[in-house]
Motif scaffolding. Sequence first.
Motif, short mmCIF file in Angstrom:
data_model
loop_
_atom_site.label_atom_id
_atom_site.label_comp_id
_atom_site.label_asym_id
_atom_site.label_seq_id
_atom_site.Cartn_x
_atom_site.Cartn_y
_atom_site.Cartn_z
N LYS A 65 31.07 59.11 3.19
CA LYS A 65 29.96 60.70 3.35
C LYS A 65 30.63 60.65 1.38
N GLN A 66 31.48 60.44 0.58
CA GLN A 66 31.85 60.94 -0.28
C GLN A 66 31.21 59.77 -1.26
N VAL A 67 30.42 58.28 -1.28
CA VAL A 67 30.43 57.92 -2.13
C VAL A 67 29.16 58.01 -3.20
N PRO A 68 29.78 57.46 -3.79
CA PRO A 68 28.46 58.21 -4.99
C PRO A 68 26.80 58.10 -4.91
N PHE A 69 25.34 58.95 -5.53
CA PHE A 69 23.96 59.18 -4.87
C PHE A 69 23.92 56.95 -4.70
N GLU A 70 24.19 56.86 -6.09
CA GLU A 70 23.75 55.67 -6.53
C GLU A 70 24.17 54.09 -5.76
N ARG A 71 25.11 54.42 -5.29
CA ARG A 71 25.44 53.28 -4.40
C ARG A 71 25.11 53.61 -2.66
N VAL A 72 24.44 54.79 -2.12
CA VAL A 72 23.86 55.50 -1.40
C VAL A 72 22.55 54.50 -1.34
N LEU A 73 22.17 55.35 -2.70
CA LEU A 73 20.82 54.67 -3.36
C LEU A 73 20.26 53.09 -2.88
N PHE A 74 21.50 52.11 -3.17
CA PHE A 74 21.40 50.48 -3.42
C PHE A 74 21.94 50.74 -1.81
N GLY A 75 22.45 50.79 -1.11
CA GLY A 75 22.50 50.67 0.35
C GLY A 75 21.02 51.60 1.07
N LEU A 76 20.08 52.03 0.71
CA LEU A 76 19.21 51.51 1.49
C LEU A 76 18.02 50.34 1.32
N MET A 152 11.89 58.03 5.51
CA MET A 152 11.73 59.02 5.21
C MET A 152 12.12 59.79 6.22
N THR A 153 12.45 59.07 7.78
CA THR A 153 12.96 60.26 9.12
C THR A 153 14.63 59.88 9.11
N ILE A 154 15.16 58.66 8.34
CA ILE A 154 16.53 58.10 8.51
C ILE A 154 16.58 58.39 7.48
N VAL A 155 15.76 59.02 5.74
CA VAL A 155 16.66 59.30 5.22
C VAL A 155 17.38 60.71 5.39
N GLU A 156 16.35 61.80 6.35
CA GLU A 156 16.22 63.00 6.50
C GLU A 156 17.51 62.87 6.96
N ARG A 157 17.67 62.21 8.00
CA ARG A 157 18.95 62.29 9.29
C ARG A 157 20.39 62.15 8.00
N LEU A 158 20.15 60.68 7.48
CA LEU A 158 21.23 60.91 5.95
C LEU A 158 21.70 61.88 5.41
N LYS A 159 20.58 63.25 4.93
CA LYS A 159 21.08 63.86 4.28
C LYS A 159 21.90 64.93 5.38
N ASN A 160 21.22 64.74 6.04
CA ASN A 160 21.51 66.24 7.07
C ASN A 160 23.15 65.32 7.84
N ALA A 161 23.81 63.96 7.66
CA ALA A 161 24.35 64.28 7.88
C ALA A 161 25.62 64.02 6.43
N GLY A 162 25.12 64.74 5.48
CA GLY A 162 26.52 65.02 4.51
C GLY A 162 26.36 64.00 3.67
N LEU A 163 25.62 62.51 3.10
CA LEU A 163 25.27 61.72 2.16
C LEU A 163 25.23 62.74 0.70
N GLN A 164 26.06 62.14 -0.17
CA GLN A 164 25.93 62.19 -1.53
C GLN A 164 24.25 61.45 -1.74
N PHE A 165 23.31 62.58 -2.25
CA PHE A 165 21.83 62.77 -2.48
C PHE A 165 21.74 63.37 -3.82
N ALA A 166 22.58 62.79 -4.89
CA ALA A 166 22.29 63.60 -6.28
C ALA A 166 23.68 63.41 -7.10
N LEU A 167 22.95 63.82 -7.57
CA LEU A 167 24.75 63.15 -9.38
C LEU A 167 25.09 64.06 -8.73
N SER A 168 27.11 63.95 -9.08
CA SER A 168 27.97 65.10 -8.80
C SER A 168 27.46 66.00 -10.42
#
Length: 250
Positions: A65-76, A152-168
């Motif tokens: 959940k601490q992995v930075p946004f760009e890697r989460v985006l790649f992981g999708l 988009m439902t999956i992405v929303e669930r990932l957001k709610n799980a606390g993943l990083q979806f913005a640059l720090s």
Amino acid sequence: IEHFISRKAMDIDGIGAETVGQLVDAGFINNYADLYDLTVEQVLPLERMAQKSAENMINGIEASKQVPFERVLFGLGIRYVGETIAKKLAKHYKNIDSLFNMPAEPEKTSIDLFADVSSAADKKIEELTAVPEIGESIAQSLVEFIQKEDQMTIVERLKNAGLQFALSEEQLEGQTDKLSGKSFVISGIFEMSRNDLKKLVEDNGGKNSSSISSKTDYLIRGDKMGPSKLEKAEKLGITMISEQEFLAMI
């Protein structure tokens, strides 16, 4: 799911391809968002799963959940959105909402029946292709991903799980467009690490390349640089700069 957990994406410790197969076969997960609902008690009965390995898996998932946004985006796993493109999009849009936001569909009138009215998808593709290095295929693929309700439902669930979806804040502070549109090759030994130099190039809008070509704008030249690269750079008339000269540019 295997792509999502891979080292260059979420890099989740304690889970590999075989475990993913077991989790899917057991009906515990159907997509990568399901990983964040798993518990130690749930995965413990899996074959060759002991208490410690079950705890390591759940801890690894939590740590991701601490992995930075760009890697989460790649992981999708969006088609054509590799590591470099994910970094470019993250830097440009800053957060997932800005990237995935679709323009409103225009209201059609009777006059529009004979006019070429751009759809929301067309406008989004136009917006995306205005970003440096984002071509038509990448833009089209992104729009297709955004338009899939299940994704988009999956992405929303990932957001709610606390993943990083913005640059720090730290990432935002160090970013500029001073090197936008410029391509760099880094060769030799430097005072700072080459990875740090590459990061500075990217953080300031530049592009890293491993090989010299006519498209190279600058060669950052360090000590003990390979003679073949030096010869090619001289032949092509590439501007060569030192580490200190590069740092002065930014």
